[in-house]
Design a protein around this motif. Sequence first.
Motif, PDB file in Angstrom:
ATOM      1  N   ALA A  49       0.838   2.913   3.481  1.00  0.00           N
ATOM      2  CA  ALA A  49       0.226   3.834   3.041  1.00  0.00           C
ATOM      3  C   ALA A  49       0.121   4.833   4.407  1.00  0.00           C
ATOM      4  O   ALA A  49       0.003   4.450   5.318  1.00  0.00           O
ATOM      5  N   ALA A  63      -0.070   4.734  -8.972  1.00  0.00           N
ATOM      6  CA  ALA A  63       0.102   3.197  -8.839  1.00  0.00           C
ATOM      7  C   ALA A  63       0.307   2.632 -10.300  1.00  0.00           C
ATOM      8  O   ALA A  63       1.133   1.449 -10.443  1.00  0.00           O
ATOM      9  N   SER A  96      -2.173  -2.721 -10.499  1.00  0.00           N
ATOM     10  CA  SER A  96      -2.217  -1.550  -9.730  1.00  0.00           C
ATOM     11  C   SER A  96      -3.765  -1.485  -9.481  1.00  0.00           C
ATOM     12  O   SER A  96      -4.668  -2.117  -9.991  1.00  0.00           O
ATOM     13  N   GLY A 134       6.922   3.052  -0.497  1.00  0.00           N
ATOM     14  CA  GLY A 134       6.249   2.227  -1.167  1.00  0.00           C
ATOM     15  C   GLY A 134       6.675   1.646  -2.351  1.00  0.00           C
ATOM     16  O   GLY A 134       6.486   0.406  -2.620  1.00  0.00           O
ATOM     17  N   ARG A 135       6.894   2.698  -3.246  1.00  0.00           N
ATOM     18  CA  ARG A 135       7.450   2.173  -4.633  1.00  0.00           C
ATOM     19  C   ARG A 135       8.900   1.330  -4.445  1.00  0.00           C
ATOM     20  O   ARG A 135       8.792   0.518  -5.294  1.00  0.00           O
ATOM     21  N   THR A 178       1.114  -1.371   0.057  1.00  0.00           N
ATOM     22  CA  THR A 178      -0.013   0.038  -0.100  1.00  0.00           C
ATOM     23  C   THR A 178       0.916   1.174  -0.114  1.00  0.00           C
ATOM     24  O   THR A 178       2.214   1.329   0.538  1.00  0.00           O
ATOM     25  N   GLY A 179       0.360   2.299  -0.688  1.00  0.00           N
ATOM     26  CA  GLY A 179       1.059   3.666  -0.638  1.00  0.00           C
ATOM     27  C   GLY A 179       2.178   3.569  -1.566  1.00  0.00           C
ATOM     28  O   GLY A 179       3.344   3.830  -1.207  1.00  0.00           O
ATOM     29  N   GLY A 238       2.682   4.266  -4.723  1.00  0.00           N
ATOM     30  CA  GLY A 238       3.005   5.185  -5.669  1.00  0.00           C
ATOM     31  C   GLY A 238       4.352   5.786  -5.826  1.00  0.00           C
ATOM     32  O   GLY A 238       4.879   6.215  -6.864  1.00  0.00           O
ATOM     33  N   ASN A 273      -0.600  -0.625  -4.654  1.00  0.00           N
ATOM     34  CA  ASN A 273      -1.699   0.144  -4.343  1.00  0.00           C
ATOM     35  C   ASN A 273      -1.375   1.749  -3.964  1.00  0.00           C
ATOM     36  O   ASN A 273      -0.430   1.919  -3.311  1.00  0.00           O
ATOM     37  N   ASP A 274      -2.112   2.512  -4.614  1.00  0.00           N
ATOM     38  CA  ASP A 274      -1.832   3.875  -4.168  1.00  0.00           C
ATOM     39  C   ASP A 274      -2.979   4.982  -4.578  1.00  0.00           C
ATOM     40  O   ASP A 274      -3.384   4.715  -5.773  1.00  0.00           O
ATOM     41  N   THR A 299      -6.291   1.433  -6.915  1.00  0.00           N
ATOM     42  CA  THR A 299      -6.455   3.011  -6.299  1.00  0.00           C
ATOM     43  C   THR A 299      -7.035   2.804  -4.865  1.00  0.00           C
ATOM     44  O   THR A 299      -7.729   3.997  -4.649  1.00  0.00           O
TER      45      THR A 299
END
Length: 306
Positions: free
Chosen positions: A101, A53, A69, A21-22, A14-15, A17, A38-39, A71
Amino acid sequence: MSEIRYDGRVAIVTGAGLGLGRCHAMALAARGARVVVNDLGGSVDGTGTGSAAEDVANEIRAAGGEAISHTANVTRADEVADMVKQAMDSWGRVDVLVNNAGILRDKSFAKMDIADFQAVVDVHLMGSVVCTKAVWDIMREQNYGRIAMTSSSSGLYGNFGQSNYGAAKMAVVGFMNTLHLEGQKYDIRVNCLAPTAATRMTEGLLPPAALDLMKPETVSTGLVYLVSEDGPSRTILCAGAGGFAATKIYETDGIYLPPEELTPENVAAQFDAIKDPAAQKEFQAGGEQTIKFLTKAAAHHGVKLG
C-alpha cells in the motif's frame, strides 16, 4: 527446478485493489494461495474509498481461487487487527505479508507541506510497520513467515520531487534489515521489492511505448519468488519490464586517523582513500562497522580486544 506453489498458504497483500498490488494478489492466488485482498479504494493521494478490494477478490474467486477482501487503512492498528483476525478466522494462519500500500503527494521539498510529507511516510513506512506488527507474533508462533516491503529507486537513489516518498522507501530497507535478524530463528524471511511498473503512480511520467513494456505482471513474477518457501532474506530485489537486479549497501574499508592526526583537514586530505571501494564489504549487522573501526584503533594503540 520445482514449481513454486502456495497451496495451504495464506497471504495478505495491502494496496491490492489496482496496479502492482492487484497483480501480486492474482499471481499468488494463481499458485494456490488463499489471499486477503486489502485496499482502502482511494485515489493516488490517499483520499476517498471504493470497492477495489472486493472487485479483485471476486476476480480471484471467479478464477477458482480463495480470497476475502478488507478495506483496512494500513495506518490504523485497529482496522489492521480486524483484517488479520478475519484471515485467522477464515484460514487459521498467515504465512505471507506483502506491504504494498502506498500514496503519492509529489512536490519539490521547498513547496511541500509538512502534512504531505507526514501522510506519505505514514502510509509507506508506518503502514508497513502496523501490518507487520499485526502478523509478527503469528509468524513467530507458527515458525514460518515471509514478508515483503516495497522500496523504490526513489528511496535508494533519489528522485526530484519525492523527498517524502524517497525517505519512506529507504526507511523500509532499514526496517527489513533488523527484522531479518530478529526473525531468523523463527524462519521469518524479510525482503524488499523495488519495482518500476506502469501503474496509476507512473501515468504521465513515461511515453506509451515504455509503459507497454512495464506491465505490473513482470514485477509480480519476482515478488512470487521473494515470498516463497525457498525465497531469500534481507534482499532488495529490483524489478521492471522483465528485468531483475539486486541492490546492495556496501561500506568501504576506510582509514584510521590516530589522535594526533584527528582533524577535519586530514579527513579532507584522505577523502579519496575513505571512498576507495577496493576493499568494500556488505555488512550483515550494524555491529560489524563498530568492530571494524575498533580493530583499526586497537591495532594502532596495541590494545587487545576481548
